[in-house]
Design a protein around this motif. Structure first.
Motif, PDB file in Angstrom:
ATOM      1  N   ALA B 107       0.826  -1.212   0.000  1.00  0.00           N
ATOM      2  CA  ALA B 107       0.000   0.000   0.000  1.00  0.00           C
ATOM      3  C   ALA B 107       0.861   1.264   0.000  1.00  0.00           C
ATOM      4  CB  ALA B 107      -0.926  -0.017   1.211  1.00  0.00           C
ATOM      5  N   VAL B 108       1.921   1.251   0.800  1.00  0.00           N
ATOM      6  CA  VAL B 108       2.741   2.457   0.932  1.00  0.00           C
ATOM      7  C   VAL B 108       3.373   2.819  -0.427  1.00  0.00           C
ATOM      8  CG1 VAL B 108       4.792   1.202   1.735  1.00  0.00           C
ATOM      9  CG2 VAL B 108       4.498   3.588   2.346  1.00  0.00           C
ATOM     10  N   ASP B 109       3.728   1.821  -1.217  1.00  0.00           N
ATOM     11  CA  ASP B 109       4.330   2.097  -2.528  1.00  0.00           C
ATOM     12  C   ASP B 109       3.284   2.505  -3.566  1.00  0.00           C
ATOM     13  OD1 ASP B 109       6.935   1.712  -1.698  1.00  0.00           O
ATOM     14  OD2 ASP B 109       6.855  -0.445  -2.048  1.00  0.00           O
ATOM     15  N   VAL B 110       2.069   1.964  -3.414  1.00  0.00           N
ATOM     16  CA  VAL B 110       0.971   2.387  -4.298  1.00  0.00           C
ATOM     17  C   VAL B 110       0.749   3.889  -4.145  1.00  0.00           C
ATOM     18  CG1 VAL B 110      -1.531   2.207  -4.694  1.00  0.00           C
ATOM     19  CG2 VAL B 110      -0.172   0.134  -4.305  1.00  0.00           C
ATOM     20  N   VAL B 111       0.795   4.359  -2.908  1.00  0.00           N
ATOM     21  CA  VAL B 111       0.548   5.773  -2.627  1.00  0.00           C
ATOM     22  C   VAL B 111       1.761   6.630  -3.004  1.00  0.00           C
ATOM     23  CG1 VAL B 111       0.042   7.427  -0.773  1.00  0.00           C
ATOM     24  CG2 VAL B 111      -1.097   5.191  -0.820  1.00  0.00           C
ATOM     25  N   ALA B 112       2.962   6.066  -2.821  1.00  0.00           N
ATOM     26  CA  ALA B 112       4.188   6.835  -3.094  1.00  0.00           C
ATOM     27  C   ALA B 112       4.458   6.979  -4.599  1.00  0.00           C
ATOM     28  CB  ALA B 112       5.383   6.156  -2.420  1.00  0.00           C
ATOM     29  N   GLU B 113       3.863   6.097  -5.404  1.00  0.00           N
ATOM     30  CA  GLU B 113       4.218   6.045  -6.826  1.00  0.00           C
ATOM     31  C   GLU B 113       4.076   7.382  -7.578  1.00  0.00           C
ATOM     32  OE1 GLU B 113       1.960   3.526  -9.391  1.00  0.00           O
ATOM     33  OE2 GLU B 113       3.659   3.221 -10.728  1.00  0.00           O
ATOM     34  N   PRO B 114       2.940   8.102  -7.422  1.00  0.00           N
ATOM     35  CA  PRO B 114       2.847   9.383  -8.147  1.00  0.00           C
ATOM     36  C   PRO B 114       3.944  10.365  -7.739  1.00  0.00           C
ATOM     37  CG  PRO B 114       0.743   8.833  -7.084  1.00  0.00           C
ATOM     38  CD  PRO B 114       1.720   7.788  -6.671  1.00  0.00           C
ATOM     39  N   LEU B 132      -0.012   9.893   5.330  1.00  0.00           N
ATOM     40  CA  LEU B 132      -1.356  10.033   4.761  1.00  0.00           C
ATOM     41  C   LEU B 132      -2.208   8.790   5.024  1.00  0.00           C
ATOM     42  CD1 LEU B 132      -2.697  12.315   3.307  1.00  0.00           C
ATOM     43  CD2 LEU B 132      -1.773  11.467   1.156  1.00  0.00           C
ATOM     44  N   LEU B 133      -1.600   7.619   4.866  1.00  0.00           N
ATOM     45  CA  LEU B 133      -2.340   6.375   5.092  1.00  0.00           C
ATOM     46  C   LEU B 133      -2.754   6.247   6.555  1.00  0.00           C
ATOM     47  CD1 LEU B 133      -0.258   3.998   2.819  1.00  0.00           C
ATOM     48  CD2 LEU B 133      -2.713   4.412   2.607  1.00  0.00           C
ATOM     49  N   GLN B 134      -1.864   6.679   7.455  1.00  0.00           N
ATOM     50  CA  GLN B 134      -2.199   6.598   8.882  1.00  0.00           C
ATOM     51  C   GLN B 134      -3.295   7.593   9.235  1.00  0.00           C
ATOM     52  OE1 GLN B 134       1.797   6.786  10.373  1.00  0.00           O
ATOM     53  NE2 GLN B 134       1.854   4.588  10.756  1.00  0.00           N
ATOM     54  N   ARG B 135      -3.244   8.745   8.589  1.00  0.00           N
ATOM     55  CA  ARG B 135      -4.291   9.735   8.807  1.00  0.00           C
ATOM     56  C   ARG B 135      -5.653   9.181   8.359  1.00  0.00           C
ATOM     57  NH1 ARG B 135      -4.341  15.874   6.423  1.00  0.00           N
ATOM     58  NH2 ARG B 135      -6.338  16.391   7.382  1.00  0.00           N
ATOM     59  N   LEU B 136      -5.629   8.347   7.331  1.00  0.00           N
ATOM     60  CA  LEU B 136      -6.865   7.722   6.853  1.00  0.00           C
ATOM     61  C   LEU B 136      -7.128   6.390   7.566  1.00  0.00           C
ATOM     62  CD1 LEU B 136      -6.377   8.732   3.151  1.00  0.00           C
ATOM     63  CD2 LEU B 136      -8.446   9.221   4.457  1.00  0.00           C
ATOM     64  N   ARG B 137      -6.465   6.194   8.690  1.00  0.00           N
ATOM     65  CA  ARG B 137      -6.723   5.061   9.591  1.00  0.00           C
ATOM     66  C   ARG B 137      -6.469   3.693   8.972  1.00  0.00           C
ATOM     67  NH1 ARG B 137     -10.182   8.954  10.120  1.00  0.00           N
ATOM     68  NH2 ARG B 137     -10.396  10.039  12.101  1.00  0.00           N
ATOM     69  N   ILE B 138      -5.500   3.610   8.086  1.00  0.00           N
ATOM     70  CA  ILE B 138      -5.053   2.282   7.646  1.00  0.00           C
ATOM     71  C   ILE B 138      -4.111   1.792   8.742  1.00  0.00           C
ATOM     72  CG2 ILE B 138      -3.769   0.984   5.895  1.00  0.00           C
ATOM     73  CD1 ILE B 138      -6.349   2.080   4.759  1.00  0.00           C
ATOM     74  N   PRO B 139      -4.383   0.623   9.319  1.00  0.00           N
ATOM     75  CA  PRO B 139      -3.537   0.147  10.430  1.00  0.00           C
ATOM     76  C   PRO B 139      -2.070   0.031  10.007  1.00  0.00           C
ATOM     77  CG  PRO B 139      -5.449  -1.291  10.084  1.00  0.00           C
ATOM     78  CD  PRO B 139      -5.445  -0.298   8.971  1.00  0.00           C
ATOM     79  N   SER B 140      -1.166   0.382  10.905  1.00  0.00           N
ATOM     80  CA  SER B 140       0.272   0.334  10.594  1.00  0.00           C
ATOM     81  C   SER B 140       0.691  -1.027  10.060  1.00  0.00           C
ATOM     82  CB  SER B 140       1.093   0.640  11.840  1.00  0.00           C
ATOM     83  OG  SER B 140       0.698   1.879  12.353  1.00  0.00           O
ATOM     84  N   SER B 141       0.041  -2.065  10.600  1.00  0.00           N
ATOM     85  CA  SER B 141       0.414  -3.423  10.200  1.00  0.00           C
ATOM     86  C   SER B 141       0.062  -3.689   8.736  1.00  0.00           C
ATOM     87  CB  SER B 141      -0.325  -4.428  11.080  1.00  0.00           C
ATOM     88  OG  SER B 141      -1.722  -4.189  10.988  1.00  0.00           O
ATOM     89  N   HIS B 142      -0.808  -2.851   8.117  1.00  0.00           N
ATOM     90  CA  HIS B 142      -1.242  -3.081   6.733  1.00  0.00           C
ATOM     91  C   HIS B 142      -0.380  -2.342   5.708  1.00  0.00           C
ATOM     92  CE1 HIS B 142      -4.616  -4.926   8.482  1.00  0.00           C
ATOM     93  NE2 HIS B 142      -5.526  -4.646   7.573  1.00  0.00           N
ATOM     94  N   LEU B 143       0.427  -1.370   6.177  1.00  0.00           N
ATOM     95  CA  LEU B 143       1.055  -0.446   5.225  1.00  0.00           C
ATOM     96  C   LEU B 143       1.991  -1.148   4.251  1.00  0.00           C
ATOM     97  CD1 LEU B 143       1.799   2.655   7.490  1.00  0.00           C
ATOM     98  CD2 LEU B 143      -0.185   2.162   6.060  1.00  0.00           C
ATOM     99  N   ASP B 144       2.599  -2.230   4.717  1.00  0.00           N
ATOM    100  CA  ASP B 144       3.544  -2.934   3.854  1.00  0.00           C
ATOM    101  C   ASP B 144       2.922  -4.151   3.181  1.00  0.00           C
ATOM    102  OD1 ASP B 144       5.804  -1.212   4.287  1.00  0.00           O
ATOM    103  OD2 ASP B 144       5.762  -1.948   6.351  1.00  0.00           O
TER     104      ASP B 144
END
Lengths: 260, 229
Positions: B107-114, B132-144
């Motif tokens: 997920a973190v790379d999907v968001v970083a790509e642009p 940004l992902l944490q602000r939108l409440r994506i759990p830290s464990s999901h970011l990778d």
């Protein structure tokens, strides 16, 4: 994307017959540095023939393939002599075959497969060559301790990544790919696509990729060319061709995709 | 920031005997910097179609879509493909209804790509994506993890983060809050208000009346632009 100097490739009026069959009929397009163009269409639509014509592996009946060479200006691939074409093929161009067996030498080690291209462009220092081969193997996610193994001992996905490393080690500006993810497992395919996408951005590569997989085209290509019976029936932005196809054949192609 | 004039759109269905479906005739409207314009009209009237005509994944039959890009106005209908890509990379973002991305990319790379496409360093792009992902409440464990396994609402939030990662001067939003809970809807409203405050122009579709009322500066009646059937 570099804006200086104009297109890397200008293709004009390219045609090729096989007997009575018109395999490629009056194809024209421009390709810019950093741009990925996907050629799609059913089997026999002339995609792979077109790729061979572009790379100078096949002579057309008519037309021009104008390539803007580094420090040399524009040259026509169709009329250039064979030695010059070979130099370009191992320096400024790459060609990734569908089957890694067509693009690798199976009887020499993985490291030598990558290093060979460097030697072909004049590198002589063994240590440097090995180091760069190793660097590229790591970049395509092949473990360093496999450097002395023969490609025949690799899985299909690893072989394909090795073929890509072999092509990119000399930092080409233009890479032709013929169904590069064709024979691979879906899971391996995804990783390879991710790798290719990263390399295209990082190295500002121009790529012409032949594929029958519209999902691959969507994820990788900026623009898409739809071919039917040797003719280009549509050329546009990838998402436009897939989301709002204009030509009857493009509509048929897009509507035939299974929704995953 | 965005000026649409004389836009015509007709779909021709070649697989159904060439049947034509006229959608828009002489559609026109504008969005200024710092405002959020909401496309209004009943379901099926063509709001998403209009958004796609602006973005360029739908092809206009006639008309102009002028976007202010690098201190000049560009007509996306007639611009060459490279200009369209530059506008999409730097100037015009688009949050679609569904996330479409490579399988197995975290997920973190999907968001970083642009951001990477704009030349931002990988580490910095990833940090901005995480925030940004944490602000939108994506759990830290999901970011990778790759978003393919996420719930619909989580995927939509990854999609929103991707759209807001770069401060685009023009942002198109196709129902960004459709599958979100109240807390995340509120965060999206905040993001939209922050974008307006920094001078971005926003054009959106919002079915949620509460969100719509909180972000809209003006409404554009899409029904009025319909072509006669």
């Amino acid at each position: 994307m570099s804006v200086t100097g104009g297109p890397l490739l200008q293709v004009r009026g390219l045609s090729k017959h096989f007997g009575r069959i018109l395999a490629v009929d009056d194809v024209a397009f421009d390709l810019w540095p950093g741009e990925v163009l996907a050629i799609v269409g059913e089997s026999g639509s002339g995609k792979s023939t077109l790729l061979s014509l572009l790379a100078g592996r096949l002579a057309p009946d008519r037309g021009a393939v104008l390539y803007r060479a580094k420090d040399r200006g524009v040259e026509d691939v169709v009329t250039m002599d064979e030695p010059r074409r070979r130099v370009l093929a191992r320096t400024e161009w790459g060609f990734v075959h569908q089957s890694p067996r067509d693009g690798l030498r199976l009887k020499v080690s993985a490291g030598a497969n990558v290093g060979e291209r460097l030697m072909a462009v004049g590198h002589r220092h063994y240590g440097n060559i090995r180091e760069r081969a190793l660097d590229w193997m790591t970049r395509v996610e092949i473990a360093a301790d496999r450097i002395d193994d023969l490609p025949a001992t690799f899985s299909g996905g690893m072989q394909q990544r090795l073929q890509i490393a072999r092509n990119l080690v000399t930092e080409p500006r233009l890479v032709y790919m013929d169904e590069p993810t064709g024979g691979l497992d879906v899971s391996v395919q995804a990783r390879l696509l991710d790798l290719l996408r990263g390399l295209v951005t990082e190295l500002s590569l121009a790529v012409v990729i032949v594929t029958h997989d519209l999902a691959v085209a969507r994820l990788l290509a900026h623009r898409m060319m739809v071919m039917q019976r040797g003719r280009v029936v549509e050329l546009g932005l990838t998402d436009q061709v897939l989301d709002d196809p204009q030509a009857p054949y493009s509509q048929l192609l897009v509507s035939s995709i299974l929704q995953g | 920031m965005l000026r649409v004039t004389g836009l015509d759109k007709t779909f021709t269905l070649h697989l159904q005997g060439g049947r034509t479906i006229p959608v828009f005739h002489q559609a026109g409207f504008a969005v200024r910097a710092g405002e959020c314009v909401v496309l209004a009209g009943a379901s099926g009237v063509g709001k998403s179609t209009l958004l796609r005509l602006v973005y360029g994944n739908y092809k206009a039959a006639a008309g102009e879509v002028w976007v202010r890009h690098r201190d000049a106005e560009v007509d996306l209908v007639t611009a060459d493909p490279r200009t369209v890509f530059a506008v999409r990379r730097e100037t015009m973002g688009y949050v679609s209804q569904f996330l479409r991305c490579l399988p197995r990319v975290p997920a973190v790379d999907v968001v970083a790509e642009p951001l990477l496409a704009l030349g931002v360093a990988r580490d910095e792009a990833r940090v901005r994506a995480r925030v940004l992902l944490q602000r939108l409440r994506i759990p830290s464990s999901h970011l990778d993890l790759a978003p393919a396994t996420f719930s619909g609402g989580e995927q939509q939030r990854v999609n929103i983060a991707r759209g807001f990662a770069h401060p685009y001067p023009l942002l198109l939003l196709d129902e960004p809050t459709a599958s979100l809970d109240a807390a995340n809807r509120a965060t999206v409203v905040e993001l939209i208000q922050e974008a307006k405050a920094r001078g971005a122009a926003l054009l959106g579709i919002f079915h949620d009346a509460d969100v719509r009322d909180r972000v809209a500066d003006r409404f554009v009646d899409v029904e009025a632009m319909r072509a006669a059937a």
